[in-house]
Scaffold this motif. Structure first.
Motif, short mmCIF file in Angstrom:
data_model
loop_
_atom_site.label_atom_id
_atom_site.label_comp_id
_atom_site.label_asym_id
_atom_site.label_seq_id
_atom_site.Cartn_x
_atom_site.Cartn_y
_atom_site.Cartn_z
N ARG A 1 -7.88 4.84 5.46
CA ARG A 1 -8.10 3.55 4.92
C ARG A 1 -7.15 2.55 4.91
NH1 ARG A 1 -8.55 2.35 -1.21
NH2 ARG A 1 -6.24 1.88 -0.66
N ASP A 2 -5.88 2.91 4.48
CA ASP A 2 -4.81 1.82 4.33
C ASP A 2 -4.61 1.34 5.82
OD1 ASP A 2 -5.11 2.08 1.76
OD2 ASP A 2 -3.19 2.98 1.27
N LEU B 1 1.63 5.82 2.96
CA LEU B 1 0.48 5.18 2.36
C LEU B 1 -0.42 5.92 1.39
CD1 LEU B 1 -0.81 3.50 5.82
CD2 LEU B 1 0.46 2.33 3.90
N ARG B 2 -0.92 5.32 0.54
CA ARG B 2 -1.59 5.77 -0.44
C ARG B 2 -2.75 6.72 -0.14
NH1 ARG B 2 -0.33 1.07 -2.81
NH2 ARG B 2 1.48 1.21 -4.11
N HIS B 3 -3.65 6.01 0.79
CA HIS B 3 -4.76 6.41 1.53
C HIS B 3 -4.84 6.32 2.93
CE1 HIS B 3 -6.88 6.78 -2.67
NE2 HIS B 3 -5.96 5.77 -2.89
N TRP C 1 2.17 6.05 8.21
CA TRP C 1 1.16 6.17 7.51
C TRP C 1 1.43 7.32 6.46
CZ3 TRP C 1 -0.91 11.10 7.94
CH2 TRP C 1 -0.32 12.14 8.83
N LEU D 1 -6.39 -1.25 6.78
CA LEU D 1 -6.22 -2.67 5.96
C LEU D 1 -5.07 -3.29 6.73
CD1 LEU D 1 -6.86 -1.54 2.21
CD2 LEU D 1 -8.26 -3.06 3.90
N LEU E 1 1.01 -1.16 -0.21
CA LEU E 1 0.08 0.11 0.09
C LEU E 1 0.89 1.42 0.01
CD1 LEU E 1 -2.83 -0.95 2.63
CD2 LEU E 1 -2.83 -0.94 0.01
#
Length: 223
Positions: A92-93, A87-89, A84, A96, A35
């Motif tokens: 949300r990520d 992370l792309r999102h 964090w 996950l 991610l």
């Protein structure tokens, strides 16, 4: 199946516990790397080598102490570092990444259920192979289900707390995150008072009942 004495039980738990911790932590790092955050990967934490994940206090001293003092296996591994910001999102990520650990424990419980089935097939012709598979399989199911249920408690720094923190509104999440330094203290207090076991045991037994090999687990550990 014959009941195990505490030392036999500890020996049977050793391999399943090491795998449960290793796969759980590696899963966090692997999902994070997919991610966008390669922190754990660069630190060598996306590995099945248990030495990389062992915390001397949380993985060795505390579990042994709680096992022999209260008959309850409790401990933790070194948390996998996740940045964090990479992370792309991020919100949300992070959820996950957090849920990957309990998800890995569920897969491991299913794997150990398969080992029980294999052990039963090998009985009685090859007891020297079959019995260790059955006993370790039962221990593997129990410890992985326990870790999965424990980590899904919505309390930081547990995975359930990270998932909850990710879905809460940002202002509420900020307030919730300030409880993280006290999370381990709260868990230890719940353990000492017996409340943690009272909450977890029904959930663990119920989840175990849904898995292959559950009858063996109940016979060995819940009778």
């Amino acid at each position: 199946m014959e009941a195990l004495n505490p030392y036999q039980l500890l020996a049977v738990l050793l391999i399943p516990v090491l795998f449960a911790i290793t796969v759980h932590e590696a899963a966090h790092g692997w999902v994070a790397s997919k991610l966008g955050d390669r922190t754990a990967l660069m630190l060598g934490r996306v590995t099945f080598n248990p030495i990389k994940h062992i915390d001397p206090i949380g993985t060795i001293v505390v579990p042994l102490a709680t096992f022999f003092l209260v008959g309850f296996l409790f401990g933790w591994a070194k948390p996998v570092p996740v940045n964090w910001r990479n992370l792309r999102h991020p919100r949300r990520d992070m959820a996950l990444v957090a849920i990957a650990g309990p998800g890995a424990n569920l897969l491991m419980a299913l794997f150990w259920g398969g080992m029980i089935k294999l052990g039963v097939v090998l009985l009685p012709a090859s007891q020297w192979i079959a019995l260790p598979l059955i006993y370790m399989g039962a221990a593997g199911i129990l410890i992985n289900v326990f870790l999965m249920v424990l980590n899904l408690i919505p309390l930081l720094p547990l995975d359930g707390g990270r998932v909850l923190n990710a879905v809460l509104p940002p202002k509420v999440a900020l307030q919730f995150s300030r409880l993280e330094p006290f999370g381990l203290i709260i868990l230890l207090a719940l353990l000492i008072t017996g409340l943690l076991g009272a909450v977890l045991l029904p959930l663990v037994i119920g989840t175990v009942g849904l898995l292959p090999g559950s009858a063996i687990v109940r016979e060995l550990f819940f009778v």
